[in-house]
Design a protein around this motif. Structure first.
Motif, PDB file in Angstrom:
ATOM      1  N   UNK A  67       0.863  -1.175   0.000  1.00 36.07           N
ATOM      2  CA  UNK A  67       0.000   0.000   0.000  1.00 36.07           C
ATOM      3  C   UNK A  67       0.904   1.231   0.000  1.00 36.07           C
ATOM      4  N   UNK A  68       0.820   2.025  -1.054  1.00 40.35           N
ATOM      5  CA  UNK A  68       1.653   3.209  -1.184  1.00 40.35           C
ATOM      6  C   UNK A  68       0.759   4.437  -1.010  1.00 40.35           C
ATOM      7  N   UNK A  69       1.095   5.292  -0.046  1.00 40.68           N
ATOM      8  CA  UNK A  69       0.268   6.463   0.263  1.00 40.68           C
ATOM      9  C   UNK A  69       1.024   7.747  -0.034  1.00 40.68           C
ATOM     10  N   UNK A  70       0.322   8.680  -0.687  1.00 43.15           N
ATOM     11  CA  UNK A  70       0.899   9.983  -1.001  1.00 43.15           C
ATOM     12  C   UNK A  70      -0.243  10.953  -1.275  1.00 43.15           C
ATOM     13  N   UNK A  71      -0.106  12.183  -0.815  1.00 41.30           N
ATOM     14  CA  UNK A  71      -1.097  13.207  -1.110  1.00 41.30           C
ATOM     15  C   UNK A  71      -2.513  12.861  -0.711  1.00 41.30           C
ATOM     16  N   UNK A  72      -2.686  12.115   0.370  1.00 39.07           N
ATOM     17  CA  UNK A  72      -4.021  11.755   0.826  1.00 39.07           C
ATOM     18  C   UNK A  72      -4.647  10.586   0.100  1.00 39.07           C
ATOM     19  N   UNK A  80       6.390  10.031   1.091  1.00 38.24           N
ATOM     20  CA  UNK A  80       5.711   8.913   0.446  1.00 38.24           C
ATOM     21  C   UNK A  80       5.842   7.715   1.372  1.00 38.24           C
ATOM     22  N   UNK A  81       4.716   7.115   1.751  1.00 41.22           N
ATOM     23  CA  UNK A  81       4.721   6.019   2.717  1.00 41.22           C
ATOM     24  C   UNK A  81       4.421   4.692   2.030  1.00 41.22           C
ATOM     25  N   UNK A  82       5.203   3.676   2.378  1.00 43.03           N
ATOM     26  CA  UNK A  82       5.007   2.338   1.806  1.00 43.03           C
ATOM     27  C   UNK A  82       4.736   1.352   2.940  1.00 43.03           C
ATOM     28  N   UNK A  83       3.601   0.674   2.867  1.00 40.82           N
ATOM     29  CA  UNK A  83       3.253  -0.372   3.835  1.00 40.82           C
ATOM     30  C   UNK A  83       3.434  -1.718   3.131  1.00 40.82           C
ATOM     31  N   UNK A  84       4.445  -2.458   3.552  1.00 39.99           N
ATOM     32  CA  UNK A  84       4.739  -3.755   2.918  1.00 39.99           C
ATOM     33  C   UNK A  84       3.855  -4.870   3.478  1.00 39.99           C
ATOM     34  N   UNK A  85       3.085  -4.593   4.494  1.00 41.32           N
ATOM     35  CA  UNK A  85       2.159  -5.583   5.068  1.00 41.32           C
ATOM     36  C   UNK A  85       0.774  -4.937   5.214  1.00 41.32           C
ATOM     37  N   UNK A  86       0.148  -4.575   4.097  1.00 43.48           N
ATOM     38  CA  UNK A  86      -1.098  -3.795   4.169  1.00 43.48           C
ATOM     39  C   UNK A  86      -2.273  -4.506   4.828  1.00 43.48           C
TER      40      UNK A  86
END
Length: 259
Positions: free
Chosen positions: A212-217, A249-255
């Motif tokens: 799960x990659x999160x950026x800009x809401x 930029x946030x990356x969740x490797x275990x979403x």
């Protein structure tokens, strides 16, 4: 001979324009510097042409022109594209995340569209470059490498300079600017992220996993791919449309697992 319209570019947009105009009784001439139509379509989707998506909607379009995607998708919906494939006798398949591909080479789709254009009365003029374009007495005069064409309407469908290897140039943008249109500066989209070799996960090149990659809401839950130069895959490519340099930029490797 004066046509009803001159279309610059024989990609997907130019062919759709000529096919639609021809079926409505307009005479068209399509100019392209390439030897064949739809070079980008032929290469897209690994040659199978990822032509549309089951879940296509305006929210997936990035831009500042409000309302444009809504109008576009009402006229060219998923069902519209599938009906066009059916009319050409081309079968399709739906893959993960609603992606729709042809089951045959995309070249067949391009050739079918080109044939439909010709059947509707359009002229497809390949291996032709255009030079000076004038507008006098209500007519556009387009100087080409094989003579002058005239029409009261001119359509710029040359695409962007994003993929030079398939013949893309910034000619259309320069022409639009010349005629007084506002042209937004180009920037990379759907681009991988490059990371330094000192990055701790640099040795995982070739590994793909859900993330799960999160950026800009926004959060994008798709496969992520480690490459020799950094990160790619659908999750990163989607996020790249919204990321700005210096932004977190946030990356969740275990979403699927809470911290």
């Amino acid at each position: 001979m004066i046509r009803d319209a001159i279309i610059l570019g024989a990609g997907a947009a130019g062919l759709m324009c000529a096919m639609t105009a021809g079926r409505r009784g307009f005479s068209c001439a399509v100019i392209d510097h390439s030897p064949v139509a739809g070079r980008k379509v032929r290469l897209a989707g690994g040659g199978k042409g990822n032509v549309t998506n089951r879940y296509i909607s305006p929210e997936w379009y990035v831009g500042t022109q409000k309302g444009f995607p809504d109008t576009l998708l009402k006229r060219c919906s998923t069902d519209f594209v599938l009906s066009m494939l059916a009319s050409f006798g081309i079968e399709w398949e739906e893959r993960e995340y609603g992606q729709i591909f042809c089951t045959v080479q995309a070249a067949r789709l391009v050739e079918s569209m080109a044939a439909a254009c010709r059947n509707a009365g359009a002229e497809l003029l390949f291996n032709r470059t255009f030079g000076e374009i004038r507008h006098e007495g209500g007519l556009f005069s387009v100087e080409t490498s094989e003579g002058t064409l005239q029409a009261p309407r001119l359509v710029i469908a040359t695409g962007s300079p994003a993929w030079p290897a398939c013949g893309a140039t910034d000619g259309g943008m320069r022409l639009a600017r010349q005629w007084g249109h506002k042209v937004v500066p180009v920037r990379p989209v759907l681009a991988p992220l490059l990371l330094p070799e000192s990055w701790h996960l640099h040795g995982l090149a070739g590994v793909s996993l859900p993330a799960a990659v999160s950026v800009g809401g926004r959060t994008f839950r798709y496969p992520l791919l480690f490459t020799h130069k950094g990160l790619s895959g659908p999750a990163i490519l989607q996020a790249s449309c919204f990321w700005r340099q210096g932004e977190a930029l946030h990356i969740d490797f275990l979403p699927d697992h809470p911290a």
